[in-house]
Scaffold this motif. Structure first.
Motif, short mmCIF file in Angstrom:
data_model
loop_
_atom_site.label_atom_id
_atom_site.label_comp_id
_atom_site.label_asym_id
_atom_site.label_seq_id
_atom_site.Cartn_x
_atom_site.Cartn_y
_atom_site.Cartn_z
N LEU A 11 0.85 -1.19 0.00
CA LEU A 11 0.00 0.00 0.00
C LEU A 11 0.89 1.24 0.00
O LEU A 11 1.81 1.34 0.82
N VAL A 12 0.60 2.16 -0.90
CA VAL A 12 1.41 3.37 -1.00
C VAL A 12 0.49 4.53 -1.36
O VAL A 12 -0.55 4.33 -2.00
N GLN A 13 0.86 5.72 -0.96
CA GLN A 13 0.09 6.90 -1.32
C GLN A 13 0.41 7.33 -2.75
O GLN A 13 1.50 7.04 -3.27
N ALA A 14 -0.53 8.02 -3.36
CA ALA A 14 -0.30 8.54 -4.70
C ALA A 14 0.97 9.39 -4.72
O ALA A 14 1.23 10.17 -3.79
N GLY A 15 1.76 9.21 -5.77
CA GLY A 15 3.04 9.88 -5.88
C GLY A 15 4.21 9.08 -5.32
O GLY A 15 5.37 9.45 -5.53
N GLY A 16 3.91 8.02 -4.62
CA GLY A 16 4.94 7.18 -4.03
C GLY A 16 5.53 6.18 -5.00
O GLY A 16 5.19 6.16 -6.19
N SER A 17 6.40 5.33 -4.47
CA SER A 17 7.11 4.35 -5.30
C SER A 17 7.07 2.97 -4.66
O SER A 17 6.98 2.84 -3.43
N LEU A 18 7.16 1.98 -5.52
CA LEU A 18 7.32 0.60 -5.10
C LEU A 18 8.23 -0.09 -6.11
O LEU A 18 8.26 0.30 -7.29
N ARG A 19 8.92 -1.12 -5.67
CA ARG A 19 9.69 -1.95 -6.59
C ARG A 19 9.24 -3.39 -6.45
O ARG A 19 9.32 -3.98 -5.36
N LEU A 20 8.77 -3.94 -7.54
CA LEU A 20 8.37 -5.34 -7.58
C LEU A 20 9.54 -6.18 -8.08
O LEU A 20 10.31 -5.75 -8.94
N SER A 21 9.63 -7.39 -7.53
CA SER A 21 10.65 -8.33 -7.96
C SER A 21 9.99 -9.61 -8.46
O SER A 21 8.95 -10.02 -7.93
N THR A 69 9.98 1.44 -14.69
CA THR A 69 11.18 0.94 -15.35
C THR A 69 11.33 -0.54 -15.08
O THR A 69 11.31 -0.97 -13.92
N ILE A 70 11.48 -1.31 -16.15
CA ILE A 70 11.72 -2.74 -16.01
C ILE A 70 13.22 -3.00 -16.19
O ILE A 70 13.86 -2.38 -17.06
N SER A 71 13.76 -3.86 -15.36
CA SER A 71 15.18 -4.18 -15.45
C SER A 71 15.39 -5.63 -15.05
O SER A 71 14.49 -6.26 -14.49
N ARG A 72 16.57 -6.14 -15.33
CA ARG A 72 16.84 -7.55 -15.02
C ARG A 72 18.22 -7.71 -14.43
O ARG A 72 19.13 -6.96 -14.77
N ASP A 73 18.35 -8.68 -13.55
CA ASP A 73 19.63 -9.08 -12.99
C ASP A 73 19.83 -10.53 -13.42
O ASP A 73 19.27 -11.43 -12.82
N ASN A 74 20.62 -10.71 -14.46
CA ASN A 74 20.77 -12.06 -15.02
C ASN A 74 21.40 -13.02 -14.02
O ASN A 74 21.06 -14.21 -13.98
N ALA A 75 22.32 -12.53 -13.23
CA ALA A 75 23.00 -13.41 -12.28
C ALA A 75 22.02 -13.97 -11.25
O ALA A 75 22.21 -15.08 -10.75
N LYS A 76 20.98 -13.20 -10.94
CA LYS A 76 20.00 -13.64 -9.95
C LYS A 76 18.74 -14.18 -10.60
O LYS A 76 17.80 -14.56 -9.89
N ASP A 77 18.69 -14.17 -11.93
CA ASP A 77 17.47 -14.59 -12.63
C ASP A 77 16.25 -13.86 -12.07
O ASP A 77 15.19 -14.45 -11.81
N THR A 78 16.41 -12.57 -11.89
CA THR A 78 15.36 -11.75 -11.30
C THR A 78 15.08 -10.54 -12.19
O THR A 78 16.01 -9.94 -12.74
N VAL A 79 13.82 -10.23 -12.33
CA VAL A 79 13.38 -9.05 -13.07
C VAL A 79 12.66 -8.12 -12.10
O VAL A 79 11.89 -8.58 -11.25
N TYR A 80 12.94 -6.84 -12.25
CA TYR A 80 12.36 -5.84 -11.35
C TYR A 80 11.43 -4.91 -12.13
O TYR A 80 11.62 -4.67 -13.32
N LEU A 81 10.46 -4.38 -11.43
CA LEU A 81 9.62 -3.32 -11.98
C LEU A 81 9.62 -2.18 -10.96
O LEU A 81 9.00 -2.28 -9.92
N GLN A 82 10.37 -1.15 -11.28
CA GLN A 82 10.41 0.04 -10.44
C GLN A 82 9.26 0.94 -10.84
O GLN A 82 9.15 1.34 -12.01
N MET A 83 8.39 1.23 -9.90
CA MET A 83 7.20 2.02 -10.16
C MET A 83 7.27 3.31 -9.37
O MET A 83 7.26 3.29 -8.14
N ASN A 84 7.37 4.42 -10.09
CA ASN A 84 7.44 5.75 -9.46
C ASN A 84 6.20 6.55 -9.79
O ASN A 84 5.48 6.25 -10.75
#
Length: 122
Positions: A11-21, A69-84
């Motif tokens: 849960l975040v307020q409008a204007g905030g950020s979250l990062r999904l993994s 912004t979507i990004s990936r860390d190949n070494a960790k086999d992880t993809v992130y979604l940075q939401m601002n």
């Protein structure tokens, strides 16, 4: 088989950020696409962003361009979604998914995570 596990919602307020993994495990191929999708109550599932490995091609739906912004860390086999600059209309369950080809069509994705809830309050 491939397993995908999402984390980072909340849960975040409008204007905030979250990062999904999205952490992938199992028999992942050397080339695949990871997509983030979301589904709000009463609405159809829609693609948010996607990234290709290898190559790094990316896709963003128009409503999130400049904010996510979507990004990936190949070494960790992880993809992130940075939401601002999150907006109430971003509220949805977010899913990551994996597909063999480069695609943003949900039906083309063979593997899906369990989803993580993102709620943006006004």
């Amino acid at each position: 088989q491939v397993q995908l596990v999402e984390s980072g919602g909340g849960l975040v307020q409008a204007g905030g950020s979250l990062r999904l993994s999205c952490a992938a495990s199992g028999r992942t191929a050397t080339a695949y696409t990871v997509g983030w999708f979301r589904q709000a109550p009463g609405k159809e599932r829609e693609v948010v962003a996607a990234v290709r490995r290898p190559g790094g091609n990316t896709y963003y739906t128009s409503s999130v361009k400049g904010r996510f912004t979507i990004s990936r860390d190949n070494a960790k086999d992880t993809v992130y979604l940075q939401m601002n600059n999150l907006k109430p209309e971003d509220t949805a369950v977010y899913y990551c998914a994996l597909a063999a080809p480069w695609t943003v069509v949900a039906d083309d994705y063979a593997y899906w995570g369990q989803g993580t809830q993102v709620t943006v309050s006004s």
